[in-house]
Design an enzyme around this catalytic site. Structure first.
Site, PDB file in Angstrom:
ATOM      1  N   ILE A 266       0.818  -1.206   0.000  1.00  0.00           N
ATOM      2  CA  ILE A 266       0.000   0.000   0.000  1.00  0.00           C
ATOM      3  C   ILE A 266       0.852   1.255   0.000  1.00  0.00           C
ATOM      4  CG2 ILE A 266      -1.781   1.310   1.254  1.00  0.00           C
ATOM      5  CD1 ILE A 266      -2.848  -1.213   0.058  1.00  0.00           C
ATOM      6  N   GLY A 267       1.950   1.227   0.750  1.00  0.00           N
ATOM      7  CA  GLY A 267       2.819   2.394   0.837  1.00  0.00           C
ATOM      8  C   GLY A 267       4.203   2.031   1.324  1.00  0.00           C
TER       9      GLY A 267
ATOM     10  N   GLY B  23       7.637   3.802   3.246  1.00  0.00           N
ATOM     11  CA  GLY B  23       8.206   4.938   3.961  1.00  0.00           C
ATOM     12  C   GLY B  23       9.674   4.740   4.219  1.00  0.00           C
TER      13      GLY B  23
ATOM     14  N   ALA C 236       9.372   1.917   7.311  1.00  0.00           N
ATOM     15  CA  ALA C 236       8.455   0.779   7.247  1.00  0.00           C
ATOM     16  C   ALA C 236       7.696   0.777   5.919  1.00  0.00           C
ATOM     17  CB  ALA C 236       7.460   0.860   8.408  1.00  0.00           C
TER      18      ALA C 236
ATOM     19  N   VAL D 236       3.650  -0.345   4.352  1.00  0.00           N
ATOM     20  CA  VAL D 236       2.266  -0.630   4.722  1.00  0.00           C
ATOM     21  C   VAL D 236       1.715  -1.638   3.729  1.00  0.00           C
ATOM     22  CG1 VAL D 236      -0.043   0.315   5.056  1.00  0.00           C
ATOM     23  CG2 VAL D 236       1.965   1.654   5.723  1.00  0.00           C
TER      24      VAL D 236
ATOM     25  N   LYS E 254       1.474  -2.106   9.240  1.00  0.00           N
ATOM     26  CA  LYS E 254       2.679  -1.301   9.039  1.00  0.00           C
ATOM     27  C   LYS E 254       3.855  -2.103   9.581  1.00  0.00           C
ATOM     28  CE  LYS E 254       4.553   3.351   9.543  1.00  0.00           C
ATOM     29  NZ  LYS E 254       4.284   4.746   9.983  1.00  0.00           N
TER      30      LYS E 254
ATOM     31  N   ASP F 287       6.870  16.169  12.110  1.00  0.00           N
ATOM     32  CA  ASP F 287       7.009  15.336  10.917  1.00  0.00           C
ATOM     33  C   ASP F 287       5.667  15.230  10.176  1.00  0.00           C
ATOM     34  OD1 ASP F 287       8.475  13.762   9.085  1.00  0.00           O
ATOM     35  OD2 ASP F 287       7.698  11.926   9.989  1.00  0.00           O
TER      36      ASP F 287
END
Length: 227
Positions: free
Chosen positions: A36-37, A39, A42, A44, A56, A137
């Protein structure tokens, strides 16, 4: 833990941590997990049989960030501005799946960012402070536009001290410059160029949004004239 059947798959995920705030490298993701994502600490992922939640999963080097984020979510429980944390494992958090475009994607795709988003993020920050956290952040990629409202994700730094100024600078830029680009598609190369320039100038100290905007406009004009 209703997500327990997914845990063996999560343990198979192989991630490589990259220095200098670069995104994590995904070396192996077992099916049927969907990415999904990505970073800097981490990734997701989601399982097709658990569509209301995401996992996550952190790199081994950044498990401390998982602990920080878990503590932050516990304090934020009940606020409509943040995702819900259902639980945690050794290397992962179980979070509510939040639909919506990031503000970064809104700029890239030319989707209008209404002013109430700015106000709601500020309300979210105030709530975080009221429960003893330090909201920081906060940037374009961790604020979602969700049915016309703001939803904040990635709260791992909320337990750290200091103000990184990122959201305050974005708010200033929104009021100064967004009216000129609202609804227009901003190329990814330009978004990334602005991000790199921002980090470089901010690291140099005495950062000013107005001066940054002036220098950036001059640089873009020179680039277009060369082409």
């Amino acid at each position: 833990m209703f997500w327990k059947p997914v845990e063996p798959l999560l343990e198979q995920i192989e991630l490589e941590y990259n220095p200098e705030n670069e995104p994590v490298t995904v070396k192996f993701l077992p099916p049927p997990l969907k990415l999904i994502g990505v970073g800097t600490d981490a990734v997701v992922v989601q399982h097709p049989e658990y569509r209301d939640i995401v996992f996550k999963v952190y790199t081994k080097e950044r498990v401390d960030a998982k602990e920080d984020e878990y503590r932050a979510y516990q304090r934020l429980a009940g606020s409509p501005y943040f995702a819900v944390c259902h639980g945690a494992g050794d290397r992962y958090l179980v979070l509510s799946y939040e639909e919506g475009m990031t503000l970064y994607d809104c700029l890239v795709q030319g989707v209008n960012i209404p002013e109430n988003i700015i106000d709601e993020v500020e309300k979210a920050r105030q709530y975080a402070r009221s429960v003893g956290l330090n909201p920081r952040d906060i940037h374009l990629k961790n604020v979602l536009l969700q049915d016309g409202h703001a939803k904040l994700i990635d709260v791992s730094e909320y337990v750290k001290p200091g103000n990184d100024g990122r959201w305050d600078h974005l708010v200033q830029a929104y009021h100064l410059y967004y009216p000129y680009i609202a609804g227009k598609k901003i190329p990814i190369w330009m978004m990334e160029m602005v991000k790199r320039a921002y980090y470089a100038q901010k690291a140099a100290g005495n950062f000013s949004v107005q001066e940054f905007g002036r220098q950036l406009l001059n640089a873009l004009l020179k680039k277009w004239m060369k082409n």
